[in-house]
Motif scaffolding. Structure first.
Motif, PDB file in Angstrom:
ATOM      1  N   UNK A 430       0.828  -1.208   0.000  1.00 15.53           N
ATOM      2  CA  UNK A 430       0.000   0.000   0.000  1.00 15.53           C
ATOM      3  C   UNK A 430       0.861   1.255   0.000  1.00 15.53           C
ATOM      4  N   UNK A 431       2.000   1.211   0.667  1.00 18.00           N
ATOM      5  CA  UNK A 431       2.903   2.364   0.656  1.00 18.00           C
ATOM      6  C   UNK A 431       3.436   2.626  -0.754  1.00 18.00           C
ATOM      7  N   UNK A 432       3.760   1.559  -1.467  1.00 16.17           N
ATOM      8  CA  UNK A 432       4.231   1.707  -2.849  1.00 16.17           C
ATOM      9  C   UNK A 432       3.163   2.393  -3.707  1.00 16.17           C
ATOM     10  N   UNK A 433       1.928   1.906  -3.605  1.00 10.79           N
ATOM     11  CA  UNK A 433       0.848   2.474  -4.417  1.00 10.79           C
ATOM     12  C   UNK A 433       0.488   3.891  -3.998  1.00 10.79           C
ATOM     13  N   UNK A 434       0.431   4.144  -2.677  1.00  7.56           N
ATOM     14  CA  UNK A 434       0.035   5.486  -2.227  1.00  7.56           C
ATOM     15  C   UNK A 434       1.092   6.538  -2.539  1.00  7.56           C
ATOM     16  N   UNK A 435       2.364   6.161  -2.460  1.00  7.97           N
ATOM     17  CA  UNK A 435       3.426   7.112  -2.825  1.00  7.97           C
ATOM     18  C   UNK A 435       3.298   7.512  -4.286  1.00  7.97           C
ATOM     19  N   UNK A 436       3.080   6.524  -5.148  1.00  7.83           N
ATOM     20  CA  UNK A 436       2.924   6.815  -6.587  1.00  7.83           C
ATOM     21  C   UNK A 436       1.681   7.672  -6.826  1.00  7.83           C
ATOM     22  N   UNK A 437       0.562   7.285  -6.215  1.00  5.85           N
ATOM     23  CA  UNK A 437      -0.675   8.036  -6.423  1.00  5.85           C
ATOM     24  C   UNK A 437      -0.573   9.462  -5.883  1.00  5.85           C
ATOM     25  N   UNK A 438       0.132   9.621  -4.760  1.00  8.09           N
ATOM     26  CA  UNK A 438       0.239  10.936  -4.123  1.00  8.09           C
ATOM     27  C   UNK A 438       1.067  11.902  -4.975  1.00  8.09           C
ATOM     28  N   UNK A 439       2.201  11.441  -5.486  1.00  4.19           N
ATOM     29  CA  UNK A 439       3.102  12.333  -6.201  1.00  4.19           C
ATOM     30  C   UNK A 439       2.801  12.415  -7.702  1.00  4.19           C
ATOM     31  N   UNK A 444      -5.672   9.524  -3.594  1.00  5.51           N
ATOM     32  CA  UNK A 444      -5.406   8.448  -2.631  1.00  5.51           C
ATOM     33  C   UNK A 444      -5.581   7.088  -3.298  1.00  5.51           C
ATOM     34  N   UNK A 445      -5.396   6.054  -2.532  1.00  4.92           N
ATOM     35  CA  UNK A 445      -5.562   4.688  -3.037  1.00  4.92           C
ATOM     36  C   UNK A 445      -6.936   4.182  -2.614  1.00  4.92           C
ATOM     37  N   UNK A 446      -7.730   3.772  -3.588  1.00  3.92           N
ATOM     38  CA  UNK A 446      -9.074   3.272  -3.302  1.00  3.92           C
ATOM     39  C   UNK A 446      -9.032   1.744  -3.172  1.00  3.92           C
ATOM     40  N   UNK A 447      -9.769   1.241  -2.181  1.00  5.42           N
ATOM     41  CA  UNK A 447      -9.804  -0.200  -1.915  1.00  5.42           C
ATOM     42  C   UNK A 447     -11.106  -0.781  -2.441  1.00  5.42           C
ATOM     43  N   UNK A 448     -10.979  -1.628  -3.445  1.00 10.89           N
ATOM     44  CA  UNK A 448     -12.158  -2.282  -4.002  1.00 10.89           C
ATOM     45  C   UNK A 448     -12.658  -3.368  -3.042  1.00 10.89           C
TER      46      UNK A 448
END
Length: 515
Positions: A430-439, A444-448
């Motif tokens: 989740x940190x990998x995805x949120x860092x990419x989405x943030x910058x 944010x990262x949405x959870x299906x």
């Protein structure tokens, strides 16, 4: 009309898509099972490297007050509790962590997180807590009891294990529903450091940060002497080193907890020049390492252990068939450098690479199974992926329950692995995805299907409370968590298995939209 998937996976360009969905499902499940066998095989190498890392010692020079001579004390580099959490629990959980990380990387750039990782890790937690306890409780010989000797450390590990899932529910449903922010992912990962700090404080009995439980019951030898080709070790034909005494070659991932395994050793510091003997010793060691590496390939091609020559022809035939199935994996993993190099760190890193490669294939196979069957990926993650990737956890705890004279490592491996699953296994992806989405995406990262995952967490809370309650009752009634009267041990095991079935059925029905 059945579901069709346009991509080939097993037979590129060979008309795989022309096969019926039933045949394709069978082939994918067969491939998935073979990947799990490969994970078990490489995990044994992984354990060997971890054991050598945990055996690493450091020299401390002191003056002996009795003889007034300078002595060198060999002390183990790793703290017992920290090693259990950071090496043993991380190692046994790495297949799930690797799968979740790969799932996150291949979904990078998308607003919605992948579902295989969280589903596998939550399902793995249920597998660890229920099924591994179910196995370990019946492993001790009839009538024998094995209890936790360090209740303080276990309570700390249990607290952080339960808090991990409470925290996951908070960020999914309370704090930012259905969304994971960068700070939530970062706090999830950082809590693993807090777990290590709190566990170390409890082990050292730091004031204000530890529970006032004495550790007076821990025996001198946690691991009794074993013998080559021990039935508890599935890789005994691989672990015998070249040119050394067999008694020293037995690799046991828990032998780091034995006092006679690289314990405190005193020796006087020599006054003479030892440069030339040191050079000869270095050359001899290098030659020995090469011989061991060569022997790995020989062992990979050796189909039968000497122990089985005394068995019936049917047992030998089954053994040979099993060895032939393992042969491609064992030959491939023979390329992993010997774990005697650099205290096992080289083998450790190479094993991680192989595990990650297998985990990638597992994610592709899971996509195909979900595609051709229409089964929700979360259901596959809760069941097949959780069970297959948690097999190393089961083997590790079973070995501990068999060989150690207490229940500490067998049960600690379960609670620590569950903590690692959340703080590292879910936190890092989740940190990998949120860092990419943030910058990059400023989103944010949405959870299906967050509701389905949250429901599974609630079911896990309820069933895990029932599991811990029984362990406490066994401690009060029988004086130990594992073993005891055979009938009650088997009844406890059946109860734990029932809890796992309840979790899987309810969670699968929820994520599938049936309830």
């Amino acid at each position: 009309m059945g579901i069709t998937c346009d991509s080939d996976l097993l037979f590129q360009g060979q008309g795989e898509t022309n096969l019926s969905n039933g045949v394709r499902t069978f082939l994918y499940l067969l491939g998935l099972a073979y990947c799990f066998i490969g994970l078990s095989a490489i995990t044994s190498k992984f354990f060997h490297s971890m054991e050598n890392m945990m055996r690493q010692t450091k020299k401390v020079e002191r003056m002996d007050p009795d003889s007034n001579l300078l002595v060198v004390k060999e002390e183990k580099f790793w703290n017992y509790t920290i090693a259990d959490i950071s090496l043993l629990a991380f190692g046994t959980s790495f297949p799930q962590i690797s799968l979740a990380t790969i799932d996150a990387i291949r979904n990078i750039g998308q607003l919605t997180a992948g579902g295989l990782g969280p589903g596998t890790l939550v399902g793995s937690a249920a597998f660890d807590l229920f099924l591994i306890h179910a196995v370990c409780v019946v492993v001790p010989r009839a009538g024998s009891l094995k209890k936790i000797s360090d209740l303080g450390v276990w309570i700390v590990e249990l607290f952080w294990s339960f808090w991990a899932y409470i925290w996951l529910y908070i960020i999914l449903e309370v704090w930012t529903p259905n969304i994971i922010t960068l700070w939530e992912a970062l706090l999830t990962v950082l809590q693993f450091g807090l777990l290590l700090l709190h566990a170390y404080a409890q082990d050292k009995r730091w004031p204000y940060l530890s529970f006032p439980f004495e550790r007076s019951e821990r025996p001198e030898d946690w691991v009794p002497e074993t013998s080559p080709c021990d039935k508890g070790n599935n890789d005994t034909c691989d672990v015998l080193e070249v040119g050394q005494n067999s008694d020293e070659d037995i690799v046991d991932i828990f032998s780091v907890h034995a006092s006679n395994a690289n314990g405190a050793i005193y020796q006087t510091v020599p006054d003479t020049d030892t440069e030339e003997p040191s050079k000869r010793k270095l050359i001899k060691k290098e030659l020995n390492i090469l011989s061991i590496w060569k022997q790995q390939f020989v062992n990979a091609l050796t189909l039968e252990c000497a122990e089985f020559k005394m068995k019936s022809v049917y047992v030998r035939a089954l053994r040979i068939i099993w060895e032939l199935i393992l042969l491609p994996w064992r030959l491939l993993f023979a390329f992993v450098p010997p774990y005697q190099i650099a205290h096992g760190w080289v083998a450790f890193i190479c094993s991680l690479a192989f595990i990650s490669g297998i985990a990638y294939v597992v994610t592709k196979l899971t996509d195909q199974i979900s595609c051709v069957t229409g089964i929700h990926p979360y259901v596959i993650a809760f069941t097949a992926l959780a069970a297959g990737t948690s097999w190393p956890d089961l083997v590790a705890s079973k070995i501990a329950a068999e060989r150690q004279v207490t229940a500490d490592s067998a049960i600690a491996n379960i609670t620590c692995s569950n903590s690692v699953n959340i703080y590292v296994g879910i936190g890092v992806p989740w940190l990998i995805n949120t860092v990419y989405n943030y910058f990059v995406l400023q989103e944010p990262l949405y959870i299906e299907n967050a509701e389905g995952l949250s429901f599974s967490l609630l079911v896990f809370f309820a069933t895990s409370a029932g599991c811990i309650m029984v362990l406490v009752l066994r401690r009060l009634i029988f004086g130990a968590e594992l073993g005891g009267p055979r009938l009650w041990a088997w009844l406890t095991s059946a109860y734990f298995m029932l809890l796992w079935v309840v979790f899987v059925v309810l969670s699968s029905l929820r994520v599938s939209g049936i309830i």
